[in-house]
Design an enzyme around this catalytic site. Sequence first.
Site, PDB file in Angstrom:
ATOM      1  N   GLN A   1       0.798  -1.222   0.000  1.00 23.39           N
ATOM      2  CA  GLN A   1       0.000   0.000   0.000  1.00 23.39           C
ATOM      3  C   GLN A   1       0.832   1.275   0.000  1.00 23.39           C
ATOM      4  O   GLN A   1       0.409   2.284  -0.537  1.00 23.39           O
ATOM      5  CB  GLN A   1      -0.930   0.004   1.216  1.00 23.39           C
ATOM      6  CG  GLN A   1      -2.060  -1.018   1.113  1.00 23.39           C
ATOM      7  CD  GLN A   1      -2.849  -1.131   2.399  1.00 23.39           C
ATOM      8  OE1 GLN A   1      -2.266  -1.310   3.465  1.00 23.39           O
ATOM      9  NE2 GLN A   1      -4.149  -1.030   2.315  1.00 23.39           N
TER      10      GLN A   1
ATOM     11  N   HIS B   1       2.237  -9.557   5.078  1.00 24.64           N
ATOM     12  CA  HIS B   1       0.976  -8.858   4.845  1.00 24.64           C
ATOM     13  C   HIS B   1       0.449  -9.214   3.453  1.00 24.64           C
ATOM     14  O   HIS B   1       0.238  -8.354   2.613  1.00 24.64           O
ATOM     15  CB  HIS B   1       1.148  -7.349   4.997  1.00 24.64           C
ATOM     16  CG  HIS B   1      -0.140  -6.610   5.209  1.00 24.64           C
ATOM     17  ND1 HIS B   1      -0.346  -5.756   6.270  1.00 24.64           N
ATOM     18  CD2 HIS B   1      -1.302  -6.614   4.505  1.00 24.64           C
ATOM     19  CE1 HIS B   1      -1.568  -5.243   6.203  1.00 24.64           C
ATOM     20  NE2 HIS B   1      -2.167  -5.749   5.126  1.00 24.64           N
TER      21      HIS B   1
ATOM     22  N   ASN C   1      -0.424 -10.822   9.069  1.00 19.59           N
ATOM     23  CA  ASN C   1      -1.519  -9.862   9.139  1.00 19.59           C
ATOM     24  C   ASN C   1      -2.834 -10.527   8.734  1.00 19.59           C
ATOM     25  O   ASN C   1      -2.940 -11.095   7.640  1.00 19.59           O
ATOM     26  CB  ASN C   1      -1.257  -8.671   8.207  1.00 19.59           C
ATOM     27  CG  ASN C   1      -2.408  -7.677   8.234  1.00 19.59           C
ATOM     28  OD1 ASN C   1      -2.546  -6.891   9.167  1.00 19.59           O
ATOM     29  ND2 ASN C   1      -3.265  -7.722   7.222  1.00 19.59           N
ATOM     30  N   GLU C   2      -3.821 -10.488   9.614  1.00 23.60           N
ATOM     31  CA  GLU C   2      -5.178 -10.968   9.318  1.00 23.60           C
ATOM     32  C   GLU C   2      -5.181 -12.238   8.454  1.00 23.60           C
ATOM     33  O   GLU C   2      -5.630 -12.222   7.300  1.00 23.60           O
ATOM     34  CB  GLU C   2      -5.969  -9.878   8.621  1.00 23.60           C
ATOM     35  CG  GLU C   2      -6.181  -8.647   9.484  1.00 23.60           C
ATOM     36  CD  GLU C   2      -6.908  -7.541   8.750  1.00 23.60           C
ATOM     37  OE1 GLU C   2      -8.057  -7.254   9.115  1.00 23.60           O
ATOM     38  OE2 GLU C   2      -6.323  -6.979   7.802  1.00 23.60           O
TER      39      GLU C   2
END
Length: 239
Positions: A49, A136, A181-182
Amino acid sequence: MATQGPLLFCSLVLVLSFAHCHGAKPSAIFSRRSFPPGFVFGAASSAYQYEGAAHEGGKGRSIWDTFTAKHPEKISDGSTGNEDIKLLKFIGMDAMRFSISWSRVLPMNKEGVKFYNNVINELLANGLKPFVTLFHWDLPQALEDEYGGFLSRKIVDDYRDYVDFCFKQFGDRVKHWITLNEPYVFNYYGYSTGTYAPGRCSNYSGTCASGNSATEPYIVAHNLLLSHAAGVKLYKENY
């Protein structure tokens, strides 16, 4: 892929709107003093990102590079943001959580290591604690092509080697690590609906070129848990 900023902004708007609707001053019900001493305030983003430079500085391709190239319609604005460390300091944050792009540092890429060293050093110079996410969702495309990425148990050893490299390179300054991450989001949207990279699903679940929504999410979840455990065990025993 500017998603986290707007989400945080909307959450704050909802909190403030709720307070105004009930005739209360926001500062009277929600401030830093509402939290215990030592509570860490920060902002977060992921490598894909905020970094940009997807094909520069010796970086290899990740599954998100491939996914967005094949399916640009699944990214709302097609952009990558750029976090400003000095702005975080200005607004009173204590920390920044960012992720390391696996394919930017391995195979051994001195320019990629230098990039993350610069980020970490700049955070510390501005009084901000670095919180580092090791994965991520941007798995190296080479591992996806070689053995299917998280569909194979082979990923556990490669993940362990990767995080070991990160601990050695950055661990003298980074004391806060996030293994994955998640994992649910990566698993469900990547292997059940196919709306996130690597974009796998059954034809009854989405428009994917390949995949099995009935079995692959369970395989991937298992290998994610094994990878997490391997990383934690390695850190506790060696660092």
